[in-house]
Structure formats: structure tokens, C-alpha cells
Design an enzyme around this catalytic site. Structure first.
Site, PDB file in Angstrom:
ATOM      1  N   CYS A   1      -4.907  -5.250  21.899  1.00 38.76           N
ATOM      2  CA  CYS A   1      -3.700  -4.603  21.372  1.00 38.76           C
ATOM      3  C   CYS A   1      -4.151  -3.291  20.725  1.00 38.76           C
ATOM      4  O   CYS A   1      -5.049  -3.302  19.878  1.00 38.76           O
ATOM      5  CB  CYS A   1      -3.036  -5.501  20.331  1.00 38.76           C
ATOM      6  SG  CYS A   1      -1.936  -4.597  19.239  1.00 38.76           S
TER       7      CYS A   1
ATOM      8  N   CYS B   1       0.495 -10.993  20.655  1.00 39.66           N
ATOM      9  CA  CYS B   1      -0.326 -10.381  19.596  1.00 39.66           C
ATOM     10  C   CYS B   1       0.223 -10.843  18.249  1.00 39.66           C
ATOM     11  O   CYS B   1       1.380 -10.559  17.913  1.00 39.66           O
ATOM     12  CB  CYS B   1      -0.293  -8.854  19.680  1.00 39.66           C
ATOM     13  SG  CYS B   1      -1.085  -8.116  18.223  1.00 39.66           S
TER      14      CYS B   1
ATOM     15  N   HIS C   1       3.963   1.479   2.376  1.00 38.71           N
ATOM     16  CA  HIS C   1       5.146   0.735   1.920  1.00 38.71           C
ATOM     17  C   HIS C   1       5.803   1.495   0.761  1.00 38.71           C
ATOM     18  O   HIS C   1       7.027   1.590   0.679  1.00 38.71           O
ATOM     19  CB  HIS C   1       4.764  -0.656   1.405  1.00 38.71           C
ATOM     20  CG  HIS C   1       3.996  -1.491   2.380  1.00 38.71           C
ATOM     21  ND1 HIS C   1       2.804  -2.092   2.071  1.00 38.71           N
ATOM     22  CD2 HIS C   1       4.252  -1.824   3.670  1.00 38.71           C
ATOM     23  CE1 HIS C   1       2.354  -2.756   3.113  1.00 38.71           C
ATOM     24  NE2 HIS C   1       3.215  -2.609   4.101  1.00 38.71           N
TER      25      HIS C   1
ATOM     26  N   CYS D   1       1.227  -7.953  15.813  1.00 40.31           N
ATOM     27  CA  CYS D   1       2.547  -7.354  16.090  1.00 40.31           C
ATOM     28  C   CYS D   1       3.652  -8.406  16.039  1.00 40.31           C
ATOM     29  O   CYS D   1       4.832  -8.061  16.012  1.00 40.31           O
ATOM     30  CB  CYS D   1       2.587  -6.725  17.477  1.00 40.31           C
ATOM     31  SG  CYS D   1       1.476  -5.349  17.703  1.00 40.31           S
TER      32      CYS D   1
ATOM     33  N   LYS E   1      -7.679  -1.885   6.786  1.00 42.18           N
ATOM     34  CA  LYS E   1      -8.546  -2.661   5.895  1.00 42.18           C
ATOM     35  C   LYS E   1      -9.993  -2.496   6.305  1.00 42.18           C
ATOM     36  O   LYS E   1     -10.880  -2.359   5.479  1.00 42.18           O
ATOM     37  CB  LYS E   1      -8.169  -4.142   5.978  1.00 42.18           C
ATOM     38  CG  LYS E   1      -7.080  -4.533   5.011  1.00 42.18           C
ATOM     39  CD  LYS E   1      -6.993  -6.037   4.941  1.00 42.18           C
ATOM     40  CE  LYS E   1      -5.552  -6.474   4.760  1.00 42.18           C
ATOM     41  NZ  LYS E   1      -5.264  -7.803   5.139  1.00 42.18           N
TER      42      LYS E   1
ATOM     43  N   HIS F   1      -3.950  -3.424  16.823  1.00 43.88           N
ATOM     44  CA  HIS F   1      -4.720  -4.401  16.034  1.00 43.88           C
ATOM     45  C   HIS F   1      -6.131  -4.637  16.549  1.00 43.88           C
ATOM     46  O   HIS F   1      -6.878  -5.438  15.965  1.00 43.88           O
ATOM     47  CB  HIS F   1      -3.935  -5.719  15.933  1.00 43.88           C
ATOM     48  CG  HIS F   1      -2.656  -5.546  15.186  1.00 43.88           C
ATOM     49  ND1 HIS F   1      -1.460  -5.281  15.816  1.00 43.88           N
ATOM     50  CD2 HIS F   1      -2.406  -5.501  13.861  1.00 43.88           C
ATOM     51  CE1 HIS F   1      -0.523  -5.116  14.900  1.00 43.88           C
ATOM     52  NE2 HIS F   1      -1.064  -5.246  13.716  1.00 43.88           N
TER      53      HIS F   1
ATOM     54  N   HIS G   1       0.840  -1.196   0.000  1.00 40.52           N
ATOM     55  CA  HIS G   1       0.000   0.000   0.000  1.00 40.52           C
ATOM     56  C   HIS G   1       0.879   1.251   0.000  1.00 40.52           C
ATOM     57  O   HIS G   1       2.109   1.166  -0.056  1.00 40.52           O
ATOM     58  CB  HIS G   1      -1.009  -0.007   1.144  1.00 40.52           C
ATOM     59  CG  HIS G   1      -0.403  -0.063   2.520  1.00 40.52           C
ATOM     60  ND1 HIS G   1       0.466   0.873   2.987  1.00 40.52           N
ATOM     61  CD2 HIS G   1      -0.559  -0.967   3.534  1.00 40.52           C
ATOM     62  CE1 HIS G   1       0.823   0.576   4.221  1.00 40.52           C
ATOM     63  NE2 HIS G   1       0.225  -0.551   4.576  1.00 40.52           N
TER      64      HIS G   1
ATOM     65  N   LYS H   1      -6.254   6.595  10.484  1.00 38.67           N
ATOM     66  CA  LYS H   1      -5.218   5.609  10.221  1.00 38.67           C
ATOM     67  C   LYS H   1      -5.685   4.702   9.074  1.00 38.67           C
ATOM     68  O   LYS H   1      -6.869   4.390   8.993  1.00 38.67           O
ATOM     69  CB  LYS H   1      -5.064   4.776  11.499  1.00 38.67           C
ATOM     70  CG  LYS H   1      -3.798   4.017  11.577  1.00 38.67           C
ATOM     71  CD  LYS H   1      -3.678   3.286  12.881  1.00 38.67           C
ATOM     72  CE  LYS H   1      -2.604   2.249  12.709  1.00 38.67           C
ATOM     73  NZ  LYS H   1      -2.448   1.374  13.823  1.00 38.67           N
TER      74      LYS H   1
HETATM   75  N1  MSP Z   1       8.121  -7.025   8.528  1.00 36.76           N
HETATM   76  C1  MSP Z   1       8.196  -5.917   9.406  1.00 36.76           C
HETATM   77  C2  MSP Z   1       9.523  -5.192   9.228  1.00 36.76           C
HETATM   78  C3  MSP Z   1      10.737  -6.037   9.427  1.00 36.76           C
HETATM   79  S1  MSP Z   1      12.191  -5.153   9.083  1.00 36.76           S
HETATM   80  C4  MSP Z   1      13.417  -6.129   9.597  1.00 36.76           C
HETATM   81  C5  MSP Z   1       7.057  -4.969   9.133  1.00 36.76           C
HETATM   82  N2  MSP Z   1       6.492  -5.029   7.938  1.00 36.76           N
HETATM   83  S2  MSP Z   1       5.239  -4.142   7.430  1.00 36.76           S
HETATM   84  O1  MSP Z   1       4.826  -4.719   6.181  1.00 36.76           O
HETATM   85  O2  MSP Z   1       4.261  -4.040   8.436  1.00 36.76           O
HETATM   86  O3  MSP Z   1       5.850  -2.766   7.080  1.00 36.76           O
HETATM   87  C6  MSP Z   1       5.982  -1.747   8.039  1.00 36.76           C
HETATM   88  C7  MSP Z   1       6.607  -0.541   7.371  1.00 36.76           C
HETATM   89  O4  MSP Z   1       5.809  -0.124   6.250  1.00 36.76           O
HETATM   90  C8  MSP Z   1       6.630   0.667   8.272  1.00 36.76           C
HETATM   91  O5  MSP Z   1       7.725   0.663   9.151  1.00 36.76           O
HETATM   92  C9  MSP Z   1       6.744   1.764   7.238  1.00 36.76           C
HETATM   93  O6  MSP Z   1       8.024   1.781   6.717  1.00 36.76           O
HETATM   94  C10 MSP Z   1       5.773   1.272   6.176  1.00 36.76           C
HETATM   95  N3  MSP Z   1       4.419   1.698   6.483  1.00 36.76           N
HETATM   96  C11 MSP Z   1       3.344   0.926   6.769  1.00 36.76           C
HETATM   97  N4  MSP Z   1       2.254   1.737   6.954  1.00 36.76           N
HETATM   98  C12 MSP Z   1       2.598   3.013   6.803  1.00 36.76           C
HETATM   99  C13 MSP Z   1       1.913   4.243   6.742  1.00 36.76           C
HETATM  100  N5  MSP Z   1       0.636   4.346   6.961  1.00 36.76           N
HETATM  101  N6  MSP Z   1       2.631   5.347   6.427  1.00 36.76           N
HETATM  102  C14 MSP Z   1       3.956   5.311   6.142  1.00 36.76           C
HETATM  103  N7  MSP Z   1       4.622   4.166   6.168  1.00 36.76           N
HETATM  104  C15 MSP Z   1       4.041   3.042   6.668  1.00 36.76           C
HETATM  105  O7  MSP Z   1       6.753  -4.189  10.007  1.00 36.76           O
END
Ligand code: MSP
Length: 641
Positions: free
Chosen positions: A144, A127, A22, A130, A299, A147, A19, A296
């Protein structure tokens, strides 16, 4: 000698589709890498996917397929998306890669052999969202907070890493190394977290409960905890311990992460590195979250933004520009289509795009389709050139300081300076008199030359659009080297093809709230007013022009102990000089570059010989002045009400 710059994104969980969050992390990492390359650094950019753990197994089961097939599919979605967003990563790692698994096992064995991993019976609340055990104090109404589910109670034997032994060391590292975590307030959060005793970290899951993971090398009945596995990707990707890339790039590591994973990266990860005998990373860069229309992304709210849909609407490069320009790195930012379109129209269509288009068109029309000759350079040109030389320098500093939003704001400002230069030199009038031809050439040459510099600065953010812009300026497809981003290097006589608008204006999709709706709400509120107070009418308030200003420079007035004089940009194409009585509370350096609120229509006065054309607002707490700041992403000149 070139600097080494290794930068990583988090590896993304494959339990959901990519999304805009990412996409943001990966784009900002891409842009910073491209800039460092432009500055001459030797760069390496890593991203990838995090594929083990309970939540992946649960998502695979919901889809009715085996975990391996499931992770292959979603990981491929991430891999396919990045080139579509003009992301050029050097490597894409998956935690299911055999090389990664071998590395994790080797490091686990190393730490185990040192006696820093032990087995114990444990009961805790887990959780799955997390993927970690939670403390009861972290729960809100038993759920949590991230979540909105109650964690599950597990009572089982598990292996623990003696993380508590690293508490003192980590506290010292944090205290000594001011620049380790950016922005600094996340460093404060970590320091705060370390005020409580650090617990040992549970690093295993019994296979009886979870099989999808990397087997512990010293006990076949367990798999590795997903975070212990995932964090090691940053080293395994380079071929730790003796890979060539590892030797070259470690430990010049910069981890770009979202604020949600600060604790795992700022606490677990350095302790793990220390225990495994690896030098600790160089910098943790933490950004905030994109929220959608104030909420925020989730889904269940159905407001998750698909980067590809946004790209289709705005165009990839304009999407990249918006994401970088509108999020002050470290802060949360709001994502709406309206904001994106407004930014596009303001910065790209009306400002930069218009500059490019009109400088090329006027030059082509008056100089046989070519870049005009440069004749005598006057004061206006000298000033603009100096502004650009200074601007490029500051731009680079912002990029090196992980402030791409500020760098882009600088570019937008520089672009508006050239537009203003054109407006004041009026080349359309010069074109009418043959005796003004030399002057016309100089003005148009200067406008084109400055535009060329802006194209160079914007290239890492909008590579495709800037390649088109280079063609439009007759420069060919080669990127412009950083040391060529200085005035005077455009060649007169270069042929320029007929320009097509690079950023045609876009329509706003949703109408804004009407003025009468806003007024109606105000009328309702005013009926509850306290009669004993000396109120003044809303119309009176409206007489005051309150604006956001950007303090460009500030100096202390030598003749006074209290007064500072600032040069403030109010989006008017000139800087206002404003005197404030704040010298006892702020140094000139501290005020420089701040975004402030300004009363813009106060009658100018002279204070200690300096003209003051407005008032910067401070809160006054019993004589102690504290500056009231506007957020970084609000442009100078924007009205405050
Ligand atoms: N798999 C773990 C990270 C392991 S790193 C060794 C994880 N993955 S995640 O798919 O949940 O991705 C989290 C990351 O995605 C956040 O730290 C950020 O970089 C990005 N984002 C997810 N949602 C976001 C927003 N709403 N806004 C900006 N970035 C965000 O955690």
C-alpha cells in the site's frame, strides 16, 4: 436573517495520538466557525473520534488492553487537547456512543429493506491502515503506498451496498454543482475517478475476523465496515431523523477534510446519503497536508509534530495564526519551527505587535494615557480609511470562500499600511511642536482606530491575544461586533493601560545555510557548463532584481488590443504600475489577485501613455503567454533567485 452554518471535521482514528495534522483541521474549522459567528450566522461545529475497525483492535492488543478501555483513553486525549488549542466545538461525537450505533443500524436497515444491500462471496486485498479493500493497480511493489505494507488477502462472504447504481447520479451532481467541492481541482479528481465504473461497496466484516464494530441489524454474524459507520456520524450527531438539531442544521453541512479522505467523502458518502434518502451535504472543503521539513509525517521517520509541544514554544494563538497563514487551503505546506518563528517575528512581532505597541505608547505619552481626539481628517487618513473599508469587505469574502490564508495575508498587509502611515506622518516630530498637537491627535487616533479594526479581524484566529489587545486599547473584554469594524468608532478619551508587548520577538532556533555554502555548490556546477553557449556570469544574473509580486488590480488599456496595466504590490509600501502584453491571453479579472514573478529593477518606460515600472514574467510558448505564478503563501517583495 442569519445563515445556518454546520461544519464538521473528520472524526479521528484513536489508534494514534493527536498530531499537528489533526490539530490543523480542527483549528481551521474552529476559526471558520468563529468567523461565521462574527458575521452573524447560526453555527454548529462537530468533531469527534472514530473508534471501530481492525486497526483499533490491533493497537489495543499492542497496548495489552481491551478495545473499549483503549478507545476511551485515546478519545479522551483528543477531547482534552482541543480546549488547550482554544478550540470551541459544540459537540464531540464518538462512534461508540449508543445513539450513534442506533442511527447506523437504522440507516443500514432502511437501505437493506430497499434491496440495496446484498450478500456475496468476495476475495480481495485489504489494507488495515486504510481500512479498505484495495485494487491491485493501487499497490506499489506489492505494498500500500500510504502504509508501506502488503495488504492481506481475504476470501469471505460479505454484504455489499449497490454503490454502482449511483454512478450516473453522482456524475451529474458533480457536473452540475461547481461549488460542491472546494478547491475545484479536488472536484476534478472525483470526476476523473468516476471515469472508471464504480464498484459496489463492501460494508460488512465477518465477526469471525473482527468483533469490534456495530452489528448489522439484519445479520448477527457481521459488524459494519468502519467507514460506513464513521461517515454516518455527521447525521447521527444531530439526532437523525427527527432531532431538533438535525431539522435545523441539515443539509447545510460543510465537511472539512484532508485530501487523504477525499474518495470516502466525495464518492461513498454522497451515495450513502442518496440511498438513505437524506439530502446531500452542501460543501466538501479539502485541505492539503502538512509535511515536516519536506517529508511526510510518520512515526517511523520520528517527525510527527506534537501540537502541545509547538504550543508551548510559540504560544497557542501564534500557533493557530501560523497554521492558518502558512497553509494555502488546498495545498500542502511545510512545517518547520524556523518557518513558524519567522512568520511570528515578521507578521506578529514586527508588524502587528509593533503597531499596537507604538500607537498606544505614543498616545499615552502625549494624551494623558488616553485615546487622542480626532481633528481635521486629511487625504492620508481618507485613503487609509477607504483602504480599510475595502479591506474588511475583501477579508470577509475570503473567509466565505474558505481562503483564510488570503484573509490573514490581507490583515498583515493592512497592518503594514498603518505602520507606513505612521512612518510617513512622523508623530514623534509632530509631538515636538505645540502647533502640531491637533495633527498629532488625528494621526495617533487614526492609527489606534485602524488597529482596533485589525484586532476585531484577528479575534477568531487568536482569541486570547486579541482579548488582551482589546484591554490594551481600553475596550474591555467584549468582542467587537463585525459591523463595528469600520473606521471612526473608537472613542476619544478612552483610557489605555500601560502596554506590555503582546508578541515579543522570538529567537530563530537553527541557523540558515551560510552564503558561502551556497556559493560553493554553484562553483562546482559551473565547471560542467557547455562552452558553445553564450553564458553570462552569475554576477550578471545577480544584477537582476526578481521579486514576488501580488497583482492588486488590473485593467485593460483602452487604446491597445494587447496591453494590460496592473497595480502590483512588491512589499514596498506602494503599488507599482506594470504594463504587460498579455491581453490576448488573460482578462484583467483573471490577472487580479495573482501572485507573480516580477523583474523589479527594469528601467521604467512609458507604454501607450502608461508608465511601466517592471515586468511580469510569462512563459512564452510560440507566442502563447502563460502566467508564471508564485505560491499563495509567499509574501510580496520576497526575492526570487
Ligand atoms: N477516521 C478517519 C476519518 C473518518 S471521517 C468520517 C480518518 N482519521 S485520521 O485520524 O486518519 O484523520 C485523518 C485526517 O486528519 C485528515 O483527513 C486530515 O484532516 C487530518 N490530517 C492527518 N494528517 C495530516 C497532515 N499531515 N496534515 C494535515 N492534516 C492531516 O481518516
Amino acid at each position: 436573517m442569519s445563515d445556518i452554518f454546520y461544519i464538521s471535521t473528520p472524526i479521528y482514528y484513536v489508534n494514534s495520538h493527536p498530531h499537528i495534522g489533526h490539530a490543523y483541521t480542527t483549528i481551521v474549522t474552529d476559526v471558520l466557525t468563529r468567523f461565521r459567528k462574527l458575521f452573524g450566522d447560526d453555527t454548529y461545529f462537530l468533531t469527534g473520534t472514530d473508534e471501530h475497525g481492525q486497526k483499533i483492535v490491533e493497537s489495543a492488543a499492542k497496548s495489552g488492553i481491551e478495545p473499549q478501555e483503549f478507545v476511551d483513553k485515546i478519545s479522551q486525549e483528543f477531547r482534552d487537547m482541543w480546549p488547550q488549542l482554544h478550540i470551541e466545538n459544540d459537540q464531540f461525537i464518538r462512534t461508540t456512543d449508543p445513539e450513534h450505533k442506533a442511527c447506523v443500524q437504522q440507516i443500514l436497515q432502511k437501505i437493506y429493506d430497499q434491496g440495496e444491500i446484498y450478500l456475496k462471496e468476495y476475495e480481495g486485498l485489504y489494507c488495515v491502515g486504510c481500512e479498505r479493500f484495495m485494487d491491485e493497480s493501487e499497490l506499489v511493489d506489492g505494498n500500500c503506498p500510504d502504509h508501506q505494507n502488503p495488504p492481506q488477502l481475504y476470501k469471505e462472504q460479505n454484504y455489499f451496498f449497490r454503490m454502482s447504481a449511483y454512478q450516473d447520479w453522482l456524475e451529474k451532481e458533480l457536473a452540475q454543482n461547481e461549488n460542491w467541492v472546494y478547491p475545484g481541482r479536488y472536484r476534478n479528481e472525483l470526476t476523473q475517478f468516476l471515469k472508471a465504473p464504480l464498484q459496489d461497496l463492501c460494508i460488512s466484516r465477518p465477526k469471525s475476523r473482527l468483533e469490534w464494530g456495530i452489528e448489522l441489524p439484519f445479520d448477527k454474524n457481521f459488524v459494519t465496515y468502519v467507514w460506513f459507520d464513521a461517515l454516518l456520524n455527521y447525521a447521527s450527531a444531530l439526532g437523525w431523523p427527527d432531532g431538533e438539531k438535525y431539522k435545523k442544521y441539515w443539509p447545510n453541512v460543510h465537511h472539512m477534510i484532508g485530501k487523504d479522505i477525499l474518495k470516502t467523502h466525495g464518492i461513498y458518502w454522497p451515495c450513502m446519503l442518496k440511498a438513505a434518502g437524506l439530502p446531500v451535504f452542501k460543501k466538501l472543503v479539502v485541505h492539503g497536508h502538512w509535511v515536516v521539513g519536506g517529508s511526510k509525517m510518520s512515526k517511523s521517520l520520528g517527525n510527527v509534530v506534537d501540537p502541545l509541544a509547538m504550543k508551548d514554544q510559540l504560544g497557542v494563538d501564534a500557533l493557530r495564526y501560523f497554521l492558518l497563514r502558512d497553509m494555502s487551503l488546498g495545498e500542502d505546506a511545510n512545517f518547520t519551527e524556523e518557518l513558524a518563528v519567522t512568520r511570528y517575528n515578521g507578521d506578529l512581532a514586527n508588524n502587528f505587535g509593533n503597531l499596537l505597541n507604538r500607537s498606544i505608547s505614543m498616545s499615552r505619552n502625549n494624551f494623558d494615557g488616553c485615546v487622542p481626539p480626532l481633528s481635521e481628517v486629511g487625504e492620508a487618513e481618507e485613503n487609509l480609511r477607504n483602504t480599510f473599508i475595502e479591506g474588511v469587505k475583501t477579508f470577509r469574502e475570503y473567509i466565505l470562500a474558505f481562503q483564510p490564508h488570503r484573509a490573514l495575508e490581507k490583515v498583515a498587509w493592512l497592518s503594514s499600511q498603518v505602520n507606513k502611515y505612521i512612518d510617513s506622518c512622523k508623530p514623534w516630530s509632530l509631538a515636538k511642536q505645540s502647533e502640531d498637537r491637533e495633527r498629532l491627535g488625528t494621526v495617533l487616533y487614526t492609527a489606534l482606530d485602524m488597529t482596533r479594526i485589525l484586532v476585531g479581524l484577528l479575534d477568531p484566529v487568536m482569541p486570547e491575544k486579541m482579548s488582551e489587545a482589546r484591554k490594551a486599547l481600553g475596550l474591555g473584554t467584549e468582542k467587537i461586533e463585525f459591523d463595528k469594524l469600520t473606521p471612526g468608532l473608537l472613542e476619544s478619551g478612552t483610557e489605555m493601560p500601560e502596554p506590555k508587548p503582546l508578541f515579543p520577538k522570538m529567537k530563530l532556533l537553527v541557523e540558515e545555510k551560510t552564503a558561502s555554502e551556497v556559493t560553493q555548490t554553484r562553483e562546482k556546477v559551473s565547471t560542467t557548463a557547455d562552452e558553445s553557449k553564450e553564458w553570462f556570469a552569475f554576477d550578471d544574473f545577480q544584477k537582476m532584481e526578481l521579486k514576488v509580486g501580488h497583482i492588486k488590480t488590473c485593467r485593460k488599456l483602452e487604446k491597445s488590443a494587447k496591453l494590460l496595466c496592473s497595480e502590483v504590490d512588491l512589499g514596498e509600501g506602494r503599488l507599482r504600475s506594470i504594463v504587460s502584453g498579455a491581453a490576448e491571453f488573460y482578462t484583467a479579472e483573471e490577472l487580479t489577485d495573482r501572485r507573480v514573478l516580477v523583474v523589479a529593477n527594469l528601467k521604467p518606460v512609458k507604454l501607450m501613455g502608461e508608465v511601466s515600472e517592471g515586468m511580469i514574467l510569462f512563459s512564452d510558448d510560440k507566442g502563447k503567454l502563460v502566467l508564471i505564478e508564485a505560491p499563495d503563501h509567499v509574501n510580496p517583495g520576497v526575492t526570487v533567485r
